[in-house]
Structure formats: C-alpha cells, structure tokens
Enzyme design. Structure first.
Site, PDB file in Angstrom:
ATOM      1  N   THR A 155      19.339  -0.579 -20.352  1.00 41.71           N
ATOM      2  CA  THR A 155      19.068  -1.985 -20.063  1.00 41.71           C
ATOM      3  C   THR A 155      17.575  -2.248 -20.111  1.00 41.71           C
ATOM      4  OG1 THR A 155      21.034  -2.039 -18.703  1.00 41.71           O
ATOM      5  CG2 THR A 155      19.459  -3.834 -18.389  1.00 41.71           C
ATOM      6  N   HIS A 176       0.064  -0.639 -20.128  1.00 44.49           N
ATOM      7  CA  HIS A 176      -0.866  -0.429 -18.997  1.00 44.49           C
ATOM      8  C   HIS A 176      -2.296  -0.140 -19.455  1.00 44.49           C
ATOM      9  CE1 HIS A 176      -1.327   4.093 -18.569  1.00 44.49           C
ATOM     10  NE2 HIS A 176      -0.264   4.067 -19.357  1.00 44.49           N
ATOM     11  N   GLN A 210      -5.138   3.072 -27.470  1.00 41.45           N
ATOM     12  CA  GLN A 210      -6.476   2.731 -26.963  1.00 41.45           C
ATOM     13  C   GLN A 210      -7.098   1.564 -27.724  1.00 41.45           C
ATOM     14  OE1 GLN A 210      -8.245   3.862 -24.356  1.00 41.45           O
ATOM     15  NE2 GLN A 210      -6.687   5.322 -23.732  1.00 41.45           N
ATOM     16  N   SER A 212       0.830   0.767 -25.616  1.00 43.48           N
ATOM     17  CA  SER A 212       1.250   0.903 -24.222  1.00 43.48           C
ATOM     18  C   SER A 212       0.631  -0.208 -23.375  1.00 43.48           C
ATOM     19  CB  SER A 212       0.799   2.266 -23.692  1.00 43.48           C
ATOM     20  OG  SER A 212       1.064   2.350 -22.316  1.00 43.48           O
ATOM     21  N   CYS A 221      -9.596  20.371 -15.783  1.00 43.47           N
ATOM     22  CA  CYS A 221      -9.551  21.176 -14.561  1.00 43.47           C
ATOM     23  C   CYS A 221      -8.845  20.461 -13.425  1.00 43.47           C
ATOM     24  CB  CYS A 221     -10.959  21.522 -14.099  1.00 43.47           C
ATOM     25  SG  CYS A 221     -11.835  22.537 -15.275  1.00 43.47           S
ATOM     26  N   GLY A 262       3.489   4.491 -24.320  1.00 45.41           N
ATOM     27  CA  GLY A 262       2.886   5.079 -25.510  1.00 45.41           C
ATOM     28  C   GLY A 262       3.476   6.443 -25.863  1.00 45.41           C
ATOM     29  N   SER A 263       3.729   7.263 -24.846  1.00 46.64           N
ATOM     30  CA  SER A 263       4.241   8.614 -25.118  1.00 46.64           C
ATOM     31  C   SER A 263       5.602   8.547 -25.802  1.00 46.64           C
ATOM     32  CB  SER A 263       4.368   9.403 -23.814  1.00 46.64           C
ATOM     33  OG  SER A 263       3.128   9.464 -23.155  1.00 46.64           O
TER      34      SER A 263
HETATM   35  C1  LIG Z   1      -2.443   6.534 -22.539  1.00 46.11           C
HETATM   36  C2  LIG Z   1      -2.218   7.020 -23.913  1.00 46.11           C
HETATM   37  C3  LIG Z   1      -0.932   7.406 -24.355  1.00 46.11           C
HETATM   38  C4  LIG Z   1       0.252   7.464 -23.434  1.00 46.11           C
HETATM   39  O1  LIG Z   1       0.723   6.205 -23.080  1.00 46.11           O
HETATM   40  P1  LIG Z   1       1.716   6.086 -21.823  1.00 46.11           P
HETATM   41  O2  LIG Z   1       2.155   4.670 -21.852  1.00 46.11           O
HETATM   42  O3  LIG Z   1       0.934   6.424 -20.618  1.00 46.11           O
HETATM   43  O4  LIG Z   1       2.857   7.024 -22.090  1.00 46.11           O
HETATM   44  C5  LIG Z   1      -0.794   7.791 -25.664  1.00 46.11           C
HETATM   45  N1  LIG Z   1      -1.831   7.803 -26.506  1.00 46.11           N
HETATM   46  C6  LIG Z   1      -3.073   7.434 -26.127  1.00 46.11           C
HETATM   47  C7  LIG Z   1      -4.180   7.441 -27.117  1.00 46.11           C
HETATM   48  C8  LIG Z   1      -3.305   7.041 -24.818  1.00 46.11           C
HETATM   49  O5  LIG Z   1      -4.542   6.699 -24.441  1.00 46.11           O
END
Ligand SMILES: *Cc1c(COP(=O)(O)O)cnc(C)c1O
Length: 394
Positions: A236, A200, A178, A198, A323, A69-70
């Site tokens: 790749t 995961h 999400q 994403s 924190c 996602g990032s």
């Molecule tokens: C988890 C998350 C990401 C990041 O995704 P990754 O695959 O961990 O890089 C980005 N945006 C939201 C809203 C997320 O919950």
C-alpha cells in the site's frame, strides 16, 4: 546549532510537514479502494507522480515510488542486470566511489556471476566519459554512475556519459539522490534511462523516494504482493509521504537557482577560510561540485575527534571516515581519489543549507581552525610530522 550535514539528511520543509499532516488526517484511504475516500487518495498519488515527473522532464508513467534512494538504486541495477542476463550480457560498469546502495548491489551481482568494472574517479573525483566509452564491451548491460557524489560533492559529466551509452545501446542509470533540487537534471537532455532520488535529501520525509525508468524498460519488482505501482512495487502506497515529497520537490525547484547562488557564495567563503589551515586540502574538484558541499582533509588529526569537538561548539557535520559506524576503514570515496589512509582519517564534510548566514560561515571557519590546532597540539602523529620523523603528505 548550525546544521551542516544536509548530505546526510535535511529538515522537512513546512510545506512537506503540512502536506503530510493534512493527508494523514483527511485523505487516509487506501488508493486501491474503489469508494470515493480511497479514490481521493489515488488522485493525490497520481498528482504527486505528475509533479515529480515534470521536474525531471519525465512522463508520469515512468515514475515508480519507492522507500527511498537505496531501494531505487537496487531496483534499477537489479532490473538492468536481469534484462542483460536474458540477452547474454552480464558486464556492468560503475565507479569506485558510488554510494553503498550501488556498490553493495554490484557486489551481490558479482557473486551471482556478473562481471563488474569499477572506473577510477581520479584525483578530482570525476569519471572521464572517454574511460566509460573504453570500458563498454559487447556484453555490457548497464552503466551506473552517480550524478553527484555524497561525500565530496563532485558533479559527474552524466550528459556525456549518457550520450555514449545511448550510442552504444547500453542502459544508463544514475543515482541522482544528492543532485536533485541542487542542480538541474533532465532525463531527456541528460540521456538518462534510469534515475534514483530520495525525498529526505531535499526537505521531504524519510522513507520515500522514486525511481525513474524510461518507457520500455521492464522493471523487476523487489517486493511481491499486490498490483500497486503497476505490479513493480507491491505494498500500500505511502500517500502522505509521497505527496509531501512532491510538494517539497516543487518548492525546492522553484528556488533552485537562487539557492545555488547563495550556497556557492557561502561554500567558497568556507573553502577559502579552511584552505588557510596548514597541511590541509580540499577534496574533490573546486568547481564541478554541489553548491553546498565542503570537504577537507587535515593532516595529523582524527576526523571523529574533530566531529565531537565541533558538536560541542554547536556545529553538526560529518567525517568521511566510517569509524563512527563501528569500522576503522576510512571512506572508500577518499581512498578512491587517492588519499592515503592516514590523511583520509582526518576528513571533514560540511554540507551547508541555504539558510546559512555569513556570520555562521565565519564561525565555522574560526571554530574548525581552532579545533584542528588544538587536536594537533595533543596529537603524537602531528609531533612526528613536525619533527620530521614522518613525512608530510599535504
Ligand atoms: C542518501 C543517499 C542514498 C540513500 O538514500 P536513502 O533514501 O537514504 O535510502 C543513495 N545514494 C546517495 C548518493 C545518497 O546520498
């Protein structure tokens, strides 16, 4: 153990694990190789692309696989920014409670001379479409608003925001990490130009995701190298991960309606139970929220202590406060919905899974109630609140 931190990551499904193992053992060729062993991997890759595209109503050619996602967020925003700059448009609109992948990319762009408007998300954690419309200027090149928030689970009116963007001819990107597999998202119905996801977060593997970019949008490649992903993402391809993501996504989609019904029932049961704790408050809109998200603030306690004691009692959750990651700042999301620092520190996010039972939900309610009571009994802040030395906020 009750795992209630699905917004942080999810357990891989058996389907996803088995898909990965079988590909790693058998179809491990390089998709760029011309012999059959490589071309088989290429076929797997393109089938995965079709599956992913079909779920969000896209054309397979509009899907770029990423490391998650990032990366998808960064690529989408950087691409739109670059296109904007070429057209003399360097203004970007977003919201104050986006994921850091979005907010930090925007901060970098600000340093590079872009102007950024972060919209208010109000007390209920929802961006108002009319405020997006008002914020759009002649030089706006991008609006990026998440589909659903990762901390408080609020669902944004993206279809309406997308419609406004289309009318004003401004690109619209949404971080749907999400939302995907929990609520229906369709890039055409919802007027989306770019979308991040994403694996995961929907029972697929970590380190894999995808970016949807509508046909005609020139993406910027973040990684230089070979011609993979039409030259827009060199390196790749992670074939086993990508195929497992596609299988996980198809499986989750086939169960989405039923899962949502089950989750909402459990979510609302937990919300009703925790709302009975005095001086507590639900964060975010009670209705326009993800089926599995519960997020509360409890006055007079520290979120971290709450998490540690819950962990002892077999409940794995998260706190909005950062924190734990070495910073004393409370969550930017809770501050964005107007929670003051002290209250934001006492937050708890439970992101439940579809297999949570009624007994487990009741155990969560009972345990959180007991732990909050215990923490308050030893808290000097709570004593000051009770004696009237400090005013209650909640
Ligand atoms: C988890 C998350 C990401 C990041 O995704 P990754 O695959 O961990 O890089 C980005 N945006 C939201 C809203 C997320 O919950």
């Amino acid at each position: 153990m009750i795992y209630a931190d699905n917004a942080a990551t999810t357990k891989m499904s058996d389907t996803a694990v088995n898909t990965m193992i079988s590909l790693m053992k058998e179809t491990w060729g390089n998709p760029s190789s011309l012999y059959e062993h490589g071309q088989k991997a290429k076929e797997v890759l393109e089938e995965a692309r079709e599956k992913v595209a079909s779920v969000i109503g896209a054309d397979p050619r509009e899907i770029i696989f990423t490391s998650g996602g990032s990366e998808a967020d960064t690529q989408a925003i950087r691409s739109a920014a670059e296109l904007g700059k070429k057209a003399g448009k360097m203004h970007i609109i977003s919201s104050a409670f986006e994921h850091h992948a979005v907010l930090h990319t925007l901060e970098r762009l600000k340093e590079e001379g872009y102007e950024i408007t972060l919209l208010d998300v109000h007390e209920n954690g929802i961006v108002l479409p009319e405020e997006v419309e008002e914020a759009i200027r002649q030089d706006t090149c991008l609006v990026t608003i998440m589909t659903a928030n990762n901390e408080i689970g609020t669902i944004q009116p993206i279809r309406e925001i997308g419609r406004i963007c289309r009318e004003k001819k401004v690109l619209f990107h949404t971080d749907a990490v999400q939302a995907i597999s929990h609520i229906p998202v369709d890039v055409n119905l919802d007027n989306i130009d770019m979308l991040s996801a994403s694996a995961h977060k929907f029972h697929g593997p970590k380190g894999v995701g995808f970016l949807y970019a509508r046909k005609g949008i020139r993406l910027r490649n973040l990684i230089e190298g070979g011609a993979q992903e039409k030259g827009k993402r060199a390196g790749t391809e992670n074939v086993p991960g990508i195929a497992a993501m596609a299988e996980a996504l198809i499986e989750e989609y086939s169960k989405m309606d039923q899962n949502a019904g089950d989750l909402i029932r459990m979510r609302d049961r937990i919300i009703r139970g925790l709302a009975k704790i005095p001086h507590s408050a639900l964060n975010g809109d009670p209705v326009h929220r993800l089926p599995g998200n519960v997020n509360f603030c409890f006055e007079g306690i520290e979120g971290e202590s709450l998490l540690l004691l819950l962990d002892d009692k077999g409940i794995l959750a998260s706190s909005g406060s950062a924190c734990t990651s070495g910073s004393l700042d409370p969550s930017h999301v809770l501050l964005a919905i107007g929670r003051v620092h002290d209250v934001a520190h006492g937050s708890l996010r439970l992101s439940i899974g579809e297999d949570l039972t009624e007994e487990e939900a009741d155990y969560i309610i009972r345990t959180v109630t007991e732990v909050v009571e215990y923490l308050r009994s030893i808290s000097p802040v709570w004593r000051d609140l009770c004696s009237g030395k400090v005013q209650f906020i909640l």
